[in-house]
Structure formats: C-alpha cells, structure tokens
Scaffold this motif. Structure first.
Motif, PDB file in Angstrom:
ATOM      1  N   TYR A 189      -1.435   7.198   2.066  1.00 26.09           N
ATOM      2  CA  TYR A 189      -1.699   7.688   3.417  1.00 26.09           C
ATOM      3  C   TYR A 189      -2.694   6.788   4.132  1.00 26.09           C
ATOM      4  O   TYR A 189      -3.675   6.338   3.545  1.00 26.09           O
ATOM      5  CB  TYR A 189      -2.173   9.143   3.381  1.00 26.09           C
ATOM      6  N   VAL A 190      -2.393   6.501   5.388  1.00 27.85           N
ATOM      7  CA  VAL A 190      -3.177   5.566   6.193  1.00 27.85           C
ATOM      8  C   VAL A 190      -3.471   6.190   7.560  1.00 27.85           C
ATOM      9  O   VAL A 190      -2.725   7.046   8.028  1.00 27.85           O
ATOM     10  CB  VAL A 190      -2.440   4.217   6.364  1.00 27.85           C
ATOM     11  N   ASP A 191      -4.561   5.759   8.169  1.00 30.38           N
ATOM     12  CA  ASP A 191      -4.901   6.228   9.507  1.00 30.38           C
ATOM     13  C   ASP A 191      -4.395   5.276  10.580  1.00 30.38           C
ATOM     14  O   ASP A 191      -4.001   5.711  11.654  1.00 30.38           O
ATOM     15  CB  ASP A 191      -6.425   6.390   9.646  1.00 30.38           C
ATOM     16  N   ASP A 192      -4.393   3.989  10.301  1.00 27.65           N
ATOM     17  CA  ASP A 192      -3.951   2.971  11.257  1.00 27.65           C
ATOM     18  C   ASP A 192      -2.780   2.212  10.627  1.00 27.65           C
ATOM     19  O   ASP A 192      -2.978   1.295   9.840  1.00 27.65           O
ATOM     20  CB  ASP A 192      -5.114   2.031  11.573  1.00 27.65           C
ATOM     21  N   MET A 193      -1.560   2.616  10.968  1.00 28.17           N
ATOM     22  CA  MET A 193      -0.370   2.060  10.327  1.00 28.17           C
ATOM     23  C   MET A 193      -0.267   0.551  10.523  1.00 28.17           C
ATOM     24  O   MET A 193       0.031  -0.183   9.585  1.00 28.17           O
ATOM     25  CB  MET A 193       0.899   2.745  10.834  1.00 28.17           C
ATOM     26  N   SER A 194      -0.491   0.071  11.710  1.00 29.54           N
ATOM     27  CA  SER A 194      -0.364  -1.358  11.977  1.00 29.54           C
ATOM     28  C   SER A 194      -1.335  -2.162  11.104  1.00 29.54           C
ATOM     29  O   SER A 194      -0.958  -3.160  10.489  1.00 29.54           O
ATOM     30  CB  SER A 194      -0.619  -1.638  13.455  1.00 29.54           C
ATOM     31  N   ARG A 195      -2.576  -1.715  11.045  1.00 34.23           N
ATOM     32  CA  ARG A 195      -3.601  -2.399  10.247  1.00 34.23           C
ATOM     33  C   ARG A 195      -3.246  -2.353   8.763  1.00 34.23           C
ATOM     34  O   ARG A 195      -3.300  -3.359   8.066  1.00 34.23           O
ATOM     35  CB  ARG A 195      -4.952  -1.737  10.512  1.00 34.23           C
ATOM     36  N   ALA A 196      -2.850  -1.187   8.259  1.00 28.65           N
ATOM     37  CA  ALA A 196      -2.518  -1.031   6.845  1.00 28.65           C
ATOM     38  C   ALA A 196      -1.266  -1.833   6.479  1.00 28.65           C
ATOM     39  O   ALA A 196      -1.212  -2.475   5.429  1.00 28.65           O
ATOM     40  CB  ALA A 196      -2.311   0.441   6.506  1.00 28.65           C
ATOM     41  N   LYS A 197      -0.264  -1.796   7.349  1.00 30.92           N
ATOM     42  CA  LYS A 197       0.970  -2.548   7.104  1.00 30.92           C
ATOM     43  C   LYS A 197       0.664  -4.041   6.991  1.00 30.92           C
ATOM     44  O   LYS A 197       1.139  -4.712   6.070  1.00 30.92           O
ATOM     45  CB  LYS A 197       1.972  -2.278   8.226  1.00 30.92           C
ATOM     46  N   THR A 198      -0.152  -4.553   7.895  1.00 27.94           N
ATOM     47  CA  THR A 198      -0.542  -5.967   7.846  1.00 27.94           C
ATOM     48  C   THR A 198      -1.286  -6.286   6.559  1.00 27.94           C
ATOM     49  O   THR A 198      -1.043  -7.316   5.930  1.00 27.94           O
ATOM     50  CB  THR A 198      -1.395  -6.334   9.074  1.00 27.94           C
ATOM     51  N   PHE A 199      -2.190  -5.405   6.135  1.00 33.50           N
ATOM     52  CA  PHE A 199      -2.944  -5.606   4.894  1.00 33.50           C
ATOM     53  C   PHE A 199      -1.999  -5.756   3.696  1.00 33.50           C
ATOM     54  O   PHE A 199      -2.069  -6.734   2.950  1.00 33.50           O
ATOM     55  CB  PHE A 199      -3.915  -4.439   4.648  1.00 33.50           C
ATOM     56  N   TYR A 200      -1.105  -4.801   3.492  1.00 35.99           N
ATOM     57  CA  TYR A 200      -0.213  -4.835   2.323  1.00 35.99           C
ATOM     58  C   TYR A 200       0.779  -5.992   2.398  1.00 35.99           C
ATOM     59  O   TYR A 200       1.082  -6.619   1.381  1.00 35.99           O
ATOM     60  CB  TYR A 200       0.492  -3.491   2.138  1.00 35.99           C
ATOM     61  N   GLU A 201       1.286  -6.278   3.569  1.00 39.06           N
ATOM     62  CA  GLU A 201       2.205  -7.417   3.703  1.00 39.06           C
ATOM     63  C   GLU A 201       1.488  -8.726   3.377  1.00 39.06           C
ATOM     64  O   GLU A 201       2.068  -9.608   2.731  1.00 39.06           O
ATOM     65  CB  GLU A 201       2.801  -7.457   5.107  1.00 39.06           C
ATOM     66  N   PHE A 244       3.934  10.979  12.976  1.00 36.80           N
ATOM     67  CA  PHE A 244       4.297  10.688  11.583  1.00 36.80           C
ATOM     68  C   PHE A 244       5.123   9.412  11.531  1.00 36.80           C
ATOM     69  O   PHE A 244       6.068   9.249  12.280  1.00 36.80           O
ATOM     70  CB  PHE A 244       5.114  11.857  11.018  1.00 36.80           C
ATOM     71  N   SER A 245       4.744   8.481  10.649  1.00 38.60           N
ATOM     72  CA  SER A 245       5.557   7.275  10.455  1.00 38.60           C
ATOM     73  C   SER A 245       5.472   6.840   9.002  1.00 38.60           C
ATOM     74  O   SER A 245       4.507   7.158   8.302  1.00 38.60           O
ATOM     75  CB  SER A 245       5.116   6.148  11.386  1.00 38.60           C
ATOM     76  N   MET A 246       6.504   6.133   8.553  1.00 36.66           N
ATOM     77  CA  MET A 246       6.567   5.635   7.176  1.00 36.66           C
ATOM     78  C   MET A 246       7.102   4.210   7.173  1.00 36.66           C
ATOM     79  O   MET A 246       8.066   3.912   7.868  1.00 36.66           O
ATOM     80  CB  MET A 246       7.505   6.481   6.309  1.00 36.66           C
ATOM     81  N   GLY A 288       7.653   2.972  -3.019  1.00 35.10           N
ATOM     82  CA  GLY A 288       6.960   3.977  -2.245  1.00 35.10           C
ATOM     83  C   GLY A 288       6.764   3.508  -0.830  1.00 35.10           C
ATOM     84  O   GLY A 288       7.404   2.555  -0.388  1.00 35.10           O
ATOM     85  N   ALA A 289       5.860   4.177  -0.123  1.00 36.43           N
ATOM     86  CA  ALA A 289       5.698   3.894   1.301  1.00 36.43           C
ATOM     87  C   ALA A 289       4.273   4.130   1.762  1.00 36.43           C
ATOM     88  O   ALA A 289       3.535   4.911   1.166  1.00 36.43           O
ATOM     89  CB  ALA A 289       6.630   4.794   2.111  1.00 36.43           C
ATOM     90  N   LEU A 290       3.918   3.452   2.862  1.00 35.53           N
ATOM     91  CA  LEU A 290       2.729   3.796   3.618  1.00 35.53           C
ATOM     92  C   LEU A 290       3.136   4.941   4.535  1.00 35.53           C
ATOM     93  O   LEU A 290       4.228   4.925   5.110  1.00 35.53           O
ATOM     94  CB  LEU A 290       2.259   2.619   4.482  1.00 35.53           C
ATOM     95  N   VAL A 291       2.270   5.942   4.679  1.00 34.59           N
ATOM     96  CA  VAL A 291       2.582   7.093   5.516  1.00 34.59           C
ATOM     97  C   VAL A 291       1.405   7.371   6.438  1.00 34.59           C
ATOM     98  O   VAL A 291       0.257   7.388   5.999  1.00 34.59           O
ATOM     99  CB  VAL A 291       2.859   8.354   4.660  1.00 34.59           C
ATOM    100  N   LYS A 338      -5.561  12.688   6.022  1.00 34.19           N
ATOM    101  CA  LYS A 338      -6.457  11.569   6.281  1.00 34.19           C
ATOM    102  C   LYS A 338      -6.418  10.606   5.092  1.00 34.19           C
ATOM    103  O   LYS A 338      -6.231  11.005   3.957  1.00 34.19           O
ATOM    104  CB  LYS A 338      -7.899  12.049   6.481  1.00 34.19           C
ATOM    105  N   ALA A 339      -6.632   9.327   5.374  1.00 35.52           N
ATOM    106  CA  ALA A 339      -6.604   8.296   4.344  1.00 35.52           C
ATOM    107  C   ALA A 339      -7.916   8.242   3.566  1.00 35.52           C
ATOM    108  O   ALA A 339      -8.938   8.729   4.017  1.00 35.52           O
ATOM    109  CB  ALA A 339      -6.351   6.936   4.994  1.00 35.52           C
ATOM    110  N   GLY A 340      -7.858   7.606   2.396  1.00 32.95           N
ATOM    111  CA  GLY A 340      -9.049   7.292   1.611  1.00 32.95           C
ATOM    112  C   GLY A 340      -9.628   8.470   0.850  1.00 32.95           C
ATOM    113  O   GLY A 340      -9.227   9.615   0.996  1.00 32.95           O
ATOM    114  N   ASN A 341     -10.574   8.150  -0.019  1.00 34.51           N
ATOM    115  CA  ASN A 341     -11.335   9.125  -0.800  1.00 34.51           C
ATOM    116  C   ASN A 341     -10.479  10.057  -1.660  1.00 34.51           C
ATOM    117  O   ASN A 341     -10.787  11.225  -1.819  1.00 34.51           O
ATOM    118  CB  ASN A 341     -12.243   9.948   0.110  1.00 34.51           C
TER     119      ASN A 341
END
Length: 124
Positions: A11-23, A40-42, A56-59, A65-68
């Motif tokens: 789970y992520v809060d900022d999809m664009s930022r997280a997607k860039t990180f993993y890619e 909601f996006s995946m 799996g997927a980023l969601v 909420k993401a983290g912790n």
C-alpha cells in the motif's frame, strides 16, 4: 505442498512516486491493473503465472495508509547489492546493506518512498 504466498500488495500514498521507486530499483515496468475508482488504483509487477513465485501490486486506497506495517516482502534478485545500490537514488532509504543469511543467500533491507520496509534477496 505449495509455497504459502499467492499474491502481495504494497500500500502506497503517492502512486506515481512509489511506482517510479520500484521501477527504478528493480529495473522493471509496472502496469495498471484496474481503472482508478474513488481514489483506488493498482499497478502490477511483472509476472509469469507458469513459473515459481508470487507476483503482486502497488495499491493506493484512501482506506489504507502506507508504511509502519509488520510484513516484509522480499524481491528476488540476481545480486541484491545491485538493486540496493539504486534505493537512495530512487528516493528510498537503505536500512541495511547486503548481508549473508547462511545457506539461504544474501539480503538487503530498504524503505521505499512510502515508508514500507522491503527486502531484496539473492543467492549470490
């Protein structure tokens, strides 16, 4: 007996930022899995349903909420030091550089841009 994991979601809060990180760190392309609905996006990781392992997927969801969290997803790597070397550049935090885990290979630990702890695993 099958392996116990059939799917994972990060789970992520900022999809664009997280997607860039993993890619960037994993050197892969994630693909949209659903049309965004109500925030909601995946984005799914590459997968081959005919071979060993789970995908799996980023969601991103307003409900989670993401983290912790207390679950760590380990990504398979040829040499986890390679992916670990890209973590900081991609906006994450390298928590622990490559270290041996005995006969099971090596691991690096990192936090993604959303605060999720992830593992990078390799046999060499």
């Amino acid at each position: 007996m099958n392996n116990p994991i059939g799917w994972f979601e990060i789970y992520v809060d900022d999809m664009s930022r997280a997607k860039t990180f993993y890619e960037t760190v994993l050197n892969v392309s994630l693909t949209s899995m659903v049309d965004p609905v109500d925030g909601f996006s995946m984005y799914g990781f590459p997968s081959d349903m005919e071979n060993y392992g789970s995908s799996g997927a980023l969601v991103s969801s307003p409900a989670v909420k993401a983290g912790n969290n207390s679950t760590v997803v380990y990504f398979s790597c040829e040499d986890c030091a390679t992916e670990a070397s890209r973590v900081v550049e991609a906006g994450g935090v390298l928590e622990r550089e490559k270290f041996a885990i005995g006969e099971y290979g090596f691991v690096s630990l990192a936090k993604d841009t959303e605060g999720n702890l992830i593992g990078l695993h390799s046999l060499k």
